[in-house]
Design a protein around this motif. Structure first.
Motif, short mmCIF file in Angstrom:
data_model
loop_
_atom_site.label_atom_id
_atom_site.label_comp_id
_atom_site.label_asym_id
_atom_site.label_seq_id
_atom_site.Cartn_x
_atom_site.Cartn_y
_atom_site.Cartn_z
N ILE A 43 32.72 33.01 16.16
CA ILE A 43 32.63 32.94 17.62
C ILE A 43 33.02 34.29 18.22
O ILE A 43 33.77 35.07 17.61
N ASP A 44 32.52 34.49 19.40
CA ASP A 44 32.90 35.68 20.15
C ASP A 44 34.35 35.51 20.62
O ASP A 44 34.73 34.44 21.10
N ALA A 45 35.16 36.54 20.41
CA ALA A 45 36.55 36.48 20.89
C ALA A 45 36.85 37.77 21.66
O ALA A 45 37.94 38.34 21.58
N THR A 46 35.86 38.19 22.40
CA THR A 46 35.98 39.44 23.17
C THR A 46 36.87 39.23 24.39
O THR A 46 36.77 38.21 25.07
N THR A 47 37.71 40.21 24.62
CA THR A 47 38.59 40.13 25.79
C THR A 47 38.30 41.29 26.75
O THR A 47 37.66 42.28 26.39
N LEU A 48 38.80 41.10 27.97
CA LEU A 48 38.76 42.15 29.00
C LEU A 48 40.19 42.54 29.28
O LEU A 48 41.03 41.66 29.53
N VAL A 49 40.47 43.82 29.22
CA VAL A 49 41.83 44.29 29.53
C VAL A 49 41.74 45.02 30.87
O VAL A 49 41.09 46.06 30.98
N GLY A 50 42.40 44.44 31.86
CA GLY A 50 42.39 45.03 33.20
C GLY A 50 43.72 45.69 33.49
O GLY A 50 44.77 45.10 33.21
N VAL A 51 43.67 46.89 34.04
CA VAL A 51 44.90 47.61 34.37
C VAL A 51 44.80 48.14 35.80
O VAL A 51 43.76 48.63 36.23
N GLY A 52 45.90 48.01 36.54
CA GLY A 52 45.97 48.59 37.87
C GLY A 52 47.38 49.10 38.12
O GLY A 52 48.33 48.74 37.40
N THR A 53 47.51 49.91 39.15
CA THR A 53 48.80 50.57 39.43
C THR A 53 49.42 50.00 40.69
O THR A 53 48.73 49.84 41.71
N ALA A 54 50.71 49.72 40.62
CA ALA A 54 51.42 49.18 41.79
C ALA A 54 51.67 50.29 42.80
O ALA A 54 52.01 51.42 42.43
N VAL A 55 51.49 49.97 44.09
CA VAL A 55 51.69 51.00 45.12
C VAL A 55 53.16 51.02 45.54
O VAL A 55 53.89 50.06 45.35
N ARG A 94 52.40 50.08 35.95
CA ARG A 94 51.10 49.49 35.62
C ARG A 94 51.21 47.99 35.36
O ARG A 94 52.15 47.53 34.71
N PHE A 95 50.21 47.27 35.86
CA PHE A 95 50.05 45.85 35.52
C PHE A 95 48.83 45.75 34.62
O PHE A 95 47.75 46.26 34.98
N ALA A 96 48.97 45.14 33.45
CA ALA A 96 47.85 45.01 32.51
C ALA A 96 47.67 43.54 32.16
O ALA A 96 48.58 42.92 31.60
N ALA A 97 46.51 43.00 32.50
CA ALA A 97 46.23 41.58 32.23
C ALA A 97 45.01 41.49 31.31
O ALA A 97 43.96 42.06 31.61
N THR A 98 45.18 40.77 30.20
CA THR A 98 44.08 40.57 29.26
C THR A 98 43.58 39.13 29.38
O THR A 98 44.39 38.19 29.36
#
Ligand SMILES: C[S@@+](CC[C@H](N)C(=O)[O-])C[C@H]1O[C@@H](n2cnc3c(N)ncnc32)[C@H](O)[C@@H]1O
Length: 264
Positions: free
Chosen positions: A252-264, A136-140
């Motif tokens: 202030i807003d400090a909301t993040t997005l955590v994106g995850v995907g799987t390597a093929v 898994r690759f996880a980028a915040t």
């Protein structure tokens, strides 16, 4: 660029760490909850800061796992290392994450780091290349509304000191390419990952003048002050604080997005 970025963060170490409990810690807790490192996994923690994500990840993988944490800022590294007692399977390394050759890993995670890479796509591909197939690759990243209006107020405060406002250390446009769930999902997919998904992690940072100035000095926003003498920095701080108060900014807003995907 990368070396100067490490120096920028090093120079703000005390201020960066003053935000660990209120900002970096909660943001990383959410990131790790989504990335879900489990016992025995091998993890590459890219851009560790003071270890806000590397430390809980090391606890999750336990002694049968391994965490390699890499960052350019060696003063931040020293703080992280001082908190890693009892976690000998967590190793902090000083270096550029895009040239790290370790692995293969079960999980590569990067919290609030990909938008600093000189080429966000090529750099992230380099991170993904360290994964085993199925890893898994996880980028915040920051959500679009996060941290506003602090950069604008800082720019206003700095501008009387300069003929031209310096460019922010974050490559213009990089953050904007991934700052909504839709954009981040599409970007992860375009990087060749499958099953990309994004979790929104809400967070609010209460802001008094001291916390606001710590955010300036302890983050990449510090780049706006580069080259100013101490008196100019102090005048900037006074104007910055006054505009925050005038505009009634107390959080202030400090909301993040955590994106995850799987390597093929
Ligand atoms: C905003 S901080 C986030 C730190 C940590 N992940 C956290 O959330 O607390 C960004 C970090 O990225 C690091 N960084 C940026 N580009 C890097 C690169 N190419 N290689 C290694 N570290 C990098 C900086 O030195 C800094 O410590």
């Amino acid at each position: 660029m990368t070396n100067s970025l490490g120096a920028l963060f090093d120079a703000g170490t005390t201020h960066f760490d003053a935000l660990t409990d209120r900002l970096w810690g909660p943001v990383s807790a959410s990131a790790v909850a989504v990335a879900q490192p489990v016992e025995g996994e091998h993890v590459f923690d890219a851009c560790y800061g003071t270890g806000a994500s590397a430390l809980p990840t090391a606890r999750a993988v336990g002694p049968t796992g391994r965490v390699d944490a890499i960052d350019l800022a060696d003063k931040l590294l020293a703080v992280g290392r001082s908190r890693a007692e009892g976690l000998p399977w967590l190793t902090f390394h000083h270096g550029d994450v895009t040239t790290w050759s370790g692995g293969p890993y079960d999980l590569v995670q990067c919290v609030l780091g990909v938008f600093f890479l000189p080429d966000m796509d090529a750099g992230s591909r380099a991170l993904i290349s360290r994964l085993r197939p199925g890893g898994r690759f996880a980028a915040t990243v920051w959500r679009k509304e996060a941290i506003l209006p602090v950069p604008e107020i800082l720019q206003n405060a700095v501008s009387p000191e300069r003929a031209e406002t310096p460019a922010a250390p974050v490559r213009r446009g990089a953050s904007e390419r991934v700052n909504t769930p839709e954009l981040l999902t599409a970007w992860l997919t375009a990087l060749g990952l499958r099953d990309a998904r994004v979790v929104t992690a809400p967070h609010t940072l209460p802001l008094d003048p001291d916390v606001a100035w710590a955010l300036v000095l302890g983050s990449a926003l510090r780049g706006f002050l580069t080259g100013l003498d101490p008196a100019a920095v102090e005048r900037t701080r006074v104007r910055f604080t006054q505009e925050l108060l005038d505009r009634g900014v107390t959080a202030i807003d400090a909301t993040t997005l955590v994106g995850v995907g799987t390597a093929v």
